[in-house]
Design an enzyme around this catalytic site. Structure first.
Site, PDB file in Angstrom:
ATOM      1  CG  HIS A 127      30.099   5.223  46.135  1.00 60.06           C
ATOM      2  ND1 HIS A 127      29.461   4.065  46.420  1.00 60.06           N
ATOM      3  CD2 HIS A 127      28.982   6.144  46.228  1.00 60.06           C
ATOM      4  CE1 HIS A 127      28.074   4.355  46.883  1.00 60.06           C
ATOM      5  NE2 HIS A 127      28.157   5.553  46.788  1.00 60.06           N
TER       6      HIS A 127
ATOM      7  CG  MET B 272      30.659  -1.816  48.018  1.00 58.12           C
ATOM      8  SD  MET B 272      32.052  -2.197  49.068  1.00 58.12           S
ATOM      9  CE  MET B 272      32.484  -0.700  49.494  1.00 58.12           C
TER      10      MET B 272
END
Length: 350
Positions: free
Chosen positions: A196, A289
């Site tokens: 990401h 996360m």
């Protein structure tokens, strides 16, 4: 961090426009308190003790000492989570290597609302992140001579020609992925990586890995063949799926909705491998996360894949690998530094 205690944030940026945007935007969140700001790294160093922030946001390029040199000097004694706020700049990866936990790209005027939303989420995560300061050590693996590359195969036979490796990571993942890949040989089975990161950075990240690792690494284009000795980085803002055409496997990179909150999504990649890969496959999930990739990794395991998850101790954020482990998607959990050994030992059994 308890929910009733606000996250104390210090903003470090020489631009009054950027400072004002960040301070106003983050202050709007009920869990965040702006305790102060600094106009450069020297100012930050002087104010840090009095402000005692839980998280710092920091520009990379500022007058005087830049953010990278500051982090190298500052973080070993003050391990505060730092989120970089940067223009499209290769040096952001040097700052991540120095210990920053995450980064976000400075916005164009029409992107400010999304920028604040993204930065706010990253601050909330950073407040619980582990700062991993790089110890002075030997330089990262550099491309070896032809003879060294042959020797580095560690006895892999031809079977890994028929293996595909998928790897997914988020917060803390740029350095974790490098830690894994710099220890792998030149002719590693074909790899596909979802990390990401903002638009514009995946190409620079692929170029960085290509310089520091033995295998070829590049940002993927739709239709690229997945082959031995090549690692493909999924481009930002596209979903990446492994597809099979005859006995060859290619990567399709297409626009589409976010999945598990991300584009590219690790879940999309892993599910495509579970659905389409008929040869051997390995799935690796690293620090990050949320839970993107956990369900996809479980699908891969159910289809016979060997799966590896990063352990809590070595993760900056034990979100994605933690959820994957909890739901039974991970065959072997180990430290970031040991994942390459686990992978190579498995490949030698094929």
């Amino acid at each position: 961090m308890s929910t009733d205690k606000k996250i104390r944030v210090m903003v470090v940026d020489d631009s009054i426009v950027a400072r004002s945007l960040i301070i106003k935007g983050l202050s709007a969140h009920p869990q965040i308190e702006i305790v102060g700001y600094a106009i450069n790294t020297m100012d930050a160093q002087n104010k840090y003790a009095a402000l005692n922030p839980d998280v710092m946001t920091m520009d990379v390029e500022m007058p005087g000492m830049n953010g990278i040199d500051f982090l190298k000097q500052f973080l070993p004694d003050h391990p505060v989570p730092v989120i970089l706020v940067s223009t499209l700049n290769l040096r952001v990866f040097d700052a991540l290597s120095a210990g920053a936990v995450d980064f976000v790209r400075k916005p164009e005027p029409h992107q400010q609302e999304q920028f604040i939303k993204t930065l706010t989420q990253k601050v909330l995560v950073a407040a619980t992140a582990k700062v991993r300061v790089q110890k002075p050590a030997a330089a990262p693996a550099t491309p070896a001579s032809a003879a060294e590359k042959v020797a580095s195969v560690l006895g892999l036979n031809s079977a890994p020609n028929h293996v595909i490796i998928g790897l997914g990571a988020s917060t803390g993942g740029t350095e974790a992925t490098l830690e894994v890949m710099k220890r792998l040989p030149e002719d590693i089975p074909g790899m596909v990586i979802v990390q990401h990161m903002p638009v514009g950075f995946t190409k620079m990240y692929a170029e960085r890995l290509n310089r520091l690792c033995r295998m070829e690494v590049r940002e993927a284009k739709s239709g690229d063949e997945i082959r031995r000795g090549l690692a493909l980085i999924a481009p930002a803002d596209y979903q990446a799926r492994v597809t099979r055409i005859g006995d060859k496997y290619t990567l399709a990179c297409t626009p589409g909705e976010k999945v598990s909150g991300h584009r590219p999504s690790v879940d999309v990649l892993f599910r495509s491998m579970a659905d389409n890969v008929q040869c051997k496959m390995v799935g690796i999930i690293l620090t990050g996360m949320g839970q993107d990739g956990a369900d996809g990794l479980l699908s891969m395991r159910r289809r016979g894949a060997y799966t590896i998850g990063q352990d809590e101790e070595s993760s900056v954020v034990y979100g994605m690998p933690g959820v994957a482990y909890k739901i039974g998607a991970v065959v072997t959990q180990t430290s970031c530094e040991n994942i390459s050994n686990v992978l190579l030992r498995h490949l030698k059994t094929l």
